[in-house]
Design a protein around this motif. Sequence first.
Motif, short mmCIF file in Angstrom:
data_model
loop_
_atom_site.label_atom_id
_atom_site.label_comp_id
_atom_site.label_asym_id
_atom_site.label_seq_id
_atom_site.Cartn_x
_atom_site.Cartn_y
_atom_site.Cartn_z
N ASP A 70 0.84 -1.10 -0.04
CA ASP A 70 -0.02 0.02 -0.18
C ASP A 70 0.82 1.13 0.02
O ASP A 70 1.82 1.37 0.84
N MET A 71 0.66 2.15 -0.86
CA MET A 71 1.17 3.46 -0.99
C MET A 71 1.18 4.31 0.20
O MET A 71 2.32 5.02 0.53
N ASP A 72 0.04 4.19 0.87
CA ASP A 72 0.14 4.93 2.23
C ASP A 72 1.12 4.75 3.18
O ASP A 72 1.30 5.17 4.15
N GLU A 73 1.68 3.35 2.99
CA GLU A 73 2.88 2.94 4.03
C GLU A 73 4.03 3.56 3.87
O GLU A 73 4.80 3.27 4.72
N LEU A 74 4.22 4.00 2.54
CA LEU A 74 5.64 4.67 2.28
C LEU A 74 5.90 5.80 3.33
O LEU A 74 5.24 6.64 3.58
N SER A 75 7.09 5.84 3.41
CA SER A 75 7.72 6.95 4.31
C SER A 75 8.84 7.39 3.87
O SER A 75 9.93 6.70 3.82
N ALA A 76 9.07 8.55 3.48
CA ALA A 76 10.08 9.46 2.86
C ALA A 76 11.28 9.26 3.75
O ALA A 76 12.84 9.09 3.69
N ASP A 77 11.09 9.55 5.13
CA ASP A 77 11.89 9.69 6.47
C ASP A 77 12.73 8.32 6.33
O ASP A 77 13.96 8.14 6.81
N LYS A 78 11.84 7.05 6.50
CA LYS A 78 12.48 5.99 6.71
C LYS A 78 13.20 5.55 5.57
O LYS A 78 14.33 5.07 5.72
N LEU A 79 12.86 5.91 4.30
CA LEU A 79 13.73 5.68 3.06
C LEU A 79 14.98 6.46 3.20
O LEU A 79 16.25 5.83 2.86
N ARG A 80 15.01 7.64 3.75
CA ARG A 80 16.19 8.49 3.82
C ARG A 80 17.24 7.95 4.80
O ARG A 80 18.41 7.77 4.58
N PHE A 81 16.74 7.34 6.01
CA PHE A 81 17.29 6.88 7.05
C PHE A 81 17.92 5.43 6.25
O PHE A 81 19.25 5.14 6.69
N ASP A 82 17.20 4.67 5.77
CA ASP A 82 17.72 3.62 5.10
C ASP A 82 18.85 3.71 4.18
O ASP A 82 19.92 2.93 3.97
N ALA A 83 18.68 4.73 3.17
CA ALA A 83 19.66 5.17 2.56
C ALA A 83 20.93 5.33 2.95
O ALA A 83 22.10 5.04 2.58
N GLN A 84 21.11 6.25 4.18
CA GLN A 84 21.97 6.58 4.98
C GLN A 84 22.78 5.30 5.39
O GLN A 84 23.91 5.24 5.47
N TRP A 85 21.97 4.46 5.88
CA TRP A 85 22.19 3.23 6.78
C TRP A 85 23.06 2.55 5.52
O TRP A 85 24.01 1.74 6.13
N LEU A 86 22.58 2.25 4.41
CA LEU A 86 23.20 1.49 3.48
C LEU A 86 24.46 2.17 3.05
O LEU A 86 25.53 1.46 2.70
N GLU A 87 24.33 3.45 2.77
CA GLU A 87 25.70 4.31 2.51
C GLU A 87 26.84 3.74 3.46
O GLU A 87 27.88 3.41 3.02
N ALA A 88 26.55 3.89 4.57
CA ALA A 88 27.59 3.70 5.71
C ALA A 88 27.98 2.11 5.53
O ALA A 88 29.24 1.80 5.88
N ALA A 89 27.02 1.30 5.46
CA ALA A 89 27.26 -0.09 5.48
C ALA A 89 28.22 -0.36 4.18
O ALA A 89 29.13 -1.25 4.30
N LEU A 90 27.92 0.05 3.05
CA LEU A 90 28.74 -0.18 1.85
C LEU A 90 30.07 0.60 1.78
O LEU A 90 31.01 -0.26 1.31
N GLU A 91 30.14 1.61 2.75
CA GLU A 91 31.54 2.21 2.60
C GLU A 91 32.42 1.37 3.59
O GLU A 91 33.51 0.84 3.18
N ALA A 92 31.90 0.72 4.66
CA ALA A 92 32.47 -0.30 5.62
C ALA A 92 32.75 -1.48 4.90
O ALA A 92 33.85 -1.96 4.91
N ARG A 93 32.06 -1.72 4.02
CA ARG A 93 32.10 -3.07 3.07
C ARG A 93 33.47 -2.98 2.35
O ARG A 93 34.35 -3.88 2.22
#
Length: 147
Positions: A70-93
Amino acid sequence: MSRNKTSSMDADLQKIFGNPVPDLYEAAAGHDASPALTHALELRSFLALTEEQVARVRDRVHADMDPARDMDELSADKLRFDAQWLEAALEARDGYRAALGELLRTMPPPGQQARPVRTAQLRATAALPPSAVPAPQGAGAARARRP
């Protein structure tokens, strides 16, 4: 611990050390394990853990972006946080992969143990001419005769 998890460099470790990763961990537990093997497995453990974090974030983002969701469940803040988390994890990797790759490239071949470097100790062997040799203290002093 990340011994049981795979990493993207397990094939390289097996190729260099000639044994499967579980066998390498057993060998590293021995008292005669090479420092290169110990360091390589430590980096490999960090890499496996980091790659697991990358996969978790990726899977979470994929689940959040599922077309059936459901599109109503999308959260831009959550996706931004996940993007930051993914960036940090990829940099460490990337850092762990680079460090492990450098270690594997620069370590001595598996059959060749690092040997301590022997240096020659310089010693003076020249004899001094008699005039340059100091006389023992009291040499040449006349002793008084005792009555």
